[in-house]
Design a protein around this motif. Structure first.
Motif, PDB file in Angstrom:
ATOM      1  N   GLU A  54       0.974  -1.125  -0.184  1.00 12.35           N
ATOM      2  CA  GLU A  54      -0.219  -0.543   0.049  1.00 12.35           C
ATOM      3  C   GLU A  54       1.098   1.189   0.446  1.00 12.35           C
ATOM      4  O   GLU A  54       2.046   1.351  -0.443  1.00 12.35           O
ATOM      5  CB  GLU A  54      -1.069  -0.103   1.168  1.00 12.35           C
ATOM      6  CG  GLU A  54      -1.836  -1.626   1.720  1.00 12.35           C
ATOM      7  CD  GLU A  54      -3.032  -1.697   2.738  1.00 12.35           C
ATOM      8  OE1 GLU A  54      -4.217  -0.038   2.275  1.00 12.35           O
ATOM      9  OE2 GLU A  54      -2.400  -1.903   3.307  1.00 12.35           O
ATOM     10  N   ALA A  55       0.559   2.028  -0.499  1.00 12.92           N
ATOM     11  CA  ALA A  55       0.930   3.616  -0.530  1.00 12.92           C
ATOM     12  C   ALA A  55       1.711   3.867   0.982  1.00 12.92           C
ATOM     13  O   ALA A  55       2.671   4.563   1.340  1.00 12.92           O
ATOM     14  CB  ALA A  55       0.492   4.834  -0.919  1.00 12.92           C
ATOM     15  N   ASP A  62      -1.755   5.888  -6.475  1.00 14.47           N
ATOM     16  CA  ASP A  62      -1.773   5.985  -4.342  1.00 14.47           C
ATOM     17  C   ASP A  62      -0.176   6.725  -4.108  1.00 14.47           C
ATOM     18  O   ASP A  62      -0.639   7.002  -3.639  1.00 14.47           O
ATOM     19  CB  ASP A  62      -2.416   4.465  -4.086  1.00 14.47           C
ATOM     20  CG  ASP A  62      -3.303   4.552  -4.083  1.00 14.47           C
ATOM     21  OD1 ASP A  62      -4.976   5.723  -4.023  1.00 14.47           O
ATOM     22  OD2 ASP A  62      -3.834   3.586  -3.576  1.00 14.47           O
ATOM     23  N   ASP A  77       0.619  10.331  -5.511  1.00 16.21           N
ATOM     24  CA  ASP A  77      -0.719  11.119  -4.097  1.00 16.21           C
ATOM     25  C   ASP A  77       0.362  11.119  -2.726  1.00 16.21           C
ATOM     26  O   ASP A  77       0.235  11.561  -2.302  1.00 16.21           O
ATOM     27  CB  ASP A  77      -1.920  10.834  -3.922  1.00 16.21           C
ATOM     28  CG  ASP A  77      -2.758  10.534  -4.811  1.00 16.21           C
ATOM     29  OD1 ASP A  77      -2.668  11.829  -5.714  1.00 16.21           O
ATOM     30  OD2 ASP A  77      -4.108  10.217  -5.015  1.00 16.21           O
ATOM     31  N   VAL A  81      -4.384  10.002   0.616  1.00 23.80           N
ATOM     32  CA  VAL A  81      -4.767   8.457  -0.961  1.00 23.80           C
ATOM     33  C   VAL A  81      -6.178   7.986  -1.364  1.00 23.80           C
ATOM     34  O   VAL A  81      -6.497   8.041   0.411  1.00 23.80           O
ATOM     35  CB  VAL A  81      -3.899   7.102   0.117  1.00 23.80           C
ATOM     36  CG1 VAL A  81      -3.543   6.213  -0.856  1.00 23.80           C
ATOM     37  CG2 VAL A  81      -2.069   7.493  -0.207  1.00 23.80           C
ATOM     38  N   ARG A  82      -6.457   7.962  -2.061  1.00 27.82           N
ATOM     39  CA  ARG A  82      -7.843   7.909  -2.367  1.00 27.82           C
ATOM     40  C   ARG A  82      -7.791   5.886  -1.295  1.00 27.82           C
ATOM     41  O   ARG A  82      -8.028   5.166  -1.060  1.00 27.82           O
ATOM     42  CB  ARG A  82      -7.984   7.431  -3.564  1.00 27.82           C
ATOM     43  CG  ARG A  82      -8.672   8.460  -4.395  1.00 27.82           C
ATOM     44  CD  ARG A  82      -8.552   8.713  -5.597  1.00 27.82           C
ATOM     45  NE  ARG A  82      -7.214   9.459  -6.071  1.00 27.82           N
ATOM     46  CZ  ARG A  82      -7.431  10.059  -7.697  1.00 27.82           C
ATOM     47  NH1 ARG A  82      -8.398   9.743  -8.647  1.00 27.82           N
ATOM     48  NH2 ARG A  82      -6.011  10.071  -8.067  1.00 27.82           N
TER      49      ARG A  82
END
Length: 378
Positions: free
Chosen positions: A217-218, A248, A251, A258-259
């Motif tokens: 994940e980011a 992501d 961002d 992050v969405r």
């Protein structure tokens, strides 16, 4: 250190990347279609599937297909595998002069048994004189195009190679080094040892050090940079079925929110786009056949029944894919707790076979015989 400060834009030789993120080469995945899909999501360096140096030099048709690029694809990035300095040097020259490569990476992280058994892949840095000769030849052949090296920690815990190999690469003119922080013995099991990335960053001071392993994940990427001081991250399995991870990451590194994880309708739309690109690049039959393996990765973590999953993994046309995707509930969301589901390889650990006496001949510059198999992974 906190995980909020982003590093500056990443420079690899003359290449300037706005986002310090690299797509890891993955066999059967990082073809031209997937690279385009990822580029549509966000900036980064998107590396091709690994090609074998000898196959390129010998004009193998499939290998030549693998070094095709979109007209607007830039930087054009290729990963090469080889064990002979002369052959690797000639392959790099052709990639640059004939195929317009703007970045070439060397894979010395492959843990496949049929490669290490012959002294290739992650076994190769043990032979430090040979490894140095390969990097030297490749850097000379690349000219102004940056040449980098991707490696693992070593063969196993008893035979680490990454610090010496990275220093050799730095000394021979490599533009950057990347470390998958697992040993070959680990394969893809256990946790990546990010502390090793920090040690590598302390040891290699004149070129960028990139970290690889467990960026799912980011926020993992921000944490890796904060904890290790690395100059950028390499993303492999984390983007399987989730190419929006690159959006992501862009961002996160820019300090933007992050969405949230997308609903299934959005996932289906990206899967459909991926299939469309595969058909465009590979043709209708191969493209649809290739997308089948991706469907399970896209659906991972979503409450979709087994029958629907099986149907998608057996589609025979884009029309059938559309019909099966339309039958899914677009409002479904990721099942709580499945955000970090690992896609792709999870196998390991496994003993690493190497040639007899391999660890006793570290300064032997002779290329191993028969090691140039067309396999990838690192």
């Amino acid at each position: 250190m906190t995980a909020t400060a982003a590093p500056p834009a990443l420079r690899i030789g003359p290449l300037a990347l706005d986002v310090p993120v690299v797509l890891a080469p993955m066999a059967g995945v990082t073809n031209r279609a997937f690279r385009r899909l990822c580029r549509e999501m966000g900036a980064g360096l998107y590396v091709s599937e690994m090609i074998t140096a000898r196959a390129l030099v010998e004009g193998n048709a499939r290998t030549l297909d693998m070094v095709a690029f979109d007209p607007d694809e830039s930087p054009r990035s290729v990963q090469v595998y080889g064990v002979d300095p002369t052959v690797v040097g000639e392959a790099v020259r052709r990639l640059v002069d004939d195929h317009g490569a703007e970045h070439v990476d060397l894979n010395v992280g492959c843990p496949a048994a049929k490669v290490t058994r012959k002294g290739g892949g992650s076994a190769l840095p043990v032979r430090r004189a040979l490894f140095a000769a390969i990097v030297r030849a490749a850097v000379a052949a690349a000219g102004p195009v940056p040449f980098t090296v991707k490696m693992r920690l070593g063969v196993d815990d008893a035979h680490p190679t990454y610090l010496e190999a990275a220093r050799i690469a730095e000394g021979e003119g490599a533009a950057a080094v990347a470390l998958h922080a697992r040993t070959a013995e680990q394969l893809y099991s256990g946790a990546a040892d990010w502390s090793a990335i920090a040690r590598l960053k302390e040891a290699v001071t004149t070129i960028p050090v990139l970290g690889n392993g467990d960026v799912l994940e980011a926020h993992d990427a921000l944490r890796m940079v904060a904890e290790t001081g690395c100059d950028g991250v390499v993303v492999g399995r984390g983007c399987l079925g989730r190419p929006w991870l690159f959006r992501d990451l862009a961002d996160a590194f820019a300090g933007r929110p992050v969405r949230p994880h997308p609903p299934l309708g959005d996932v289906a739309a990206v899967l459909r786009r991926h299939a469309e690109l595969l058909v465009e690049v590979l043709g209708p039959e191969r493209g649809v056949r290739d997308v089948r393996k991706h469907t399970g990765w896209y659906l991972a973590g979503y409450p979709v029944g087994g029958e629907a999953r099986r149907g998608l993994s057996q589609v025979s046309s884009l029309a059938e894919l559309d019909a099966r995707l339309d039958a899914l509930d677009p409002a479904l969301t990721l099942h709580p707790g499945s955000e970090r589901t690992v896609r792709g390889h999870t196998n390991g650990p496994r003993r690493v076979p190497v040639p007899e006496g391999w660890f006793d001949r570290v300064d032997d510059p002779t290329p191993p015989v028969g090691a140039e198999a067309a396999v990838s992974g690192g």
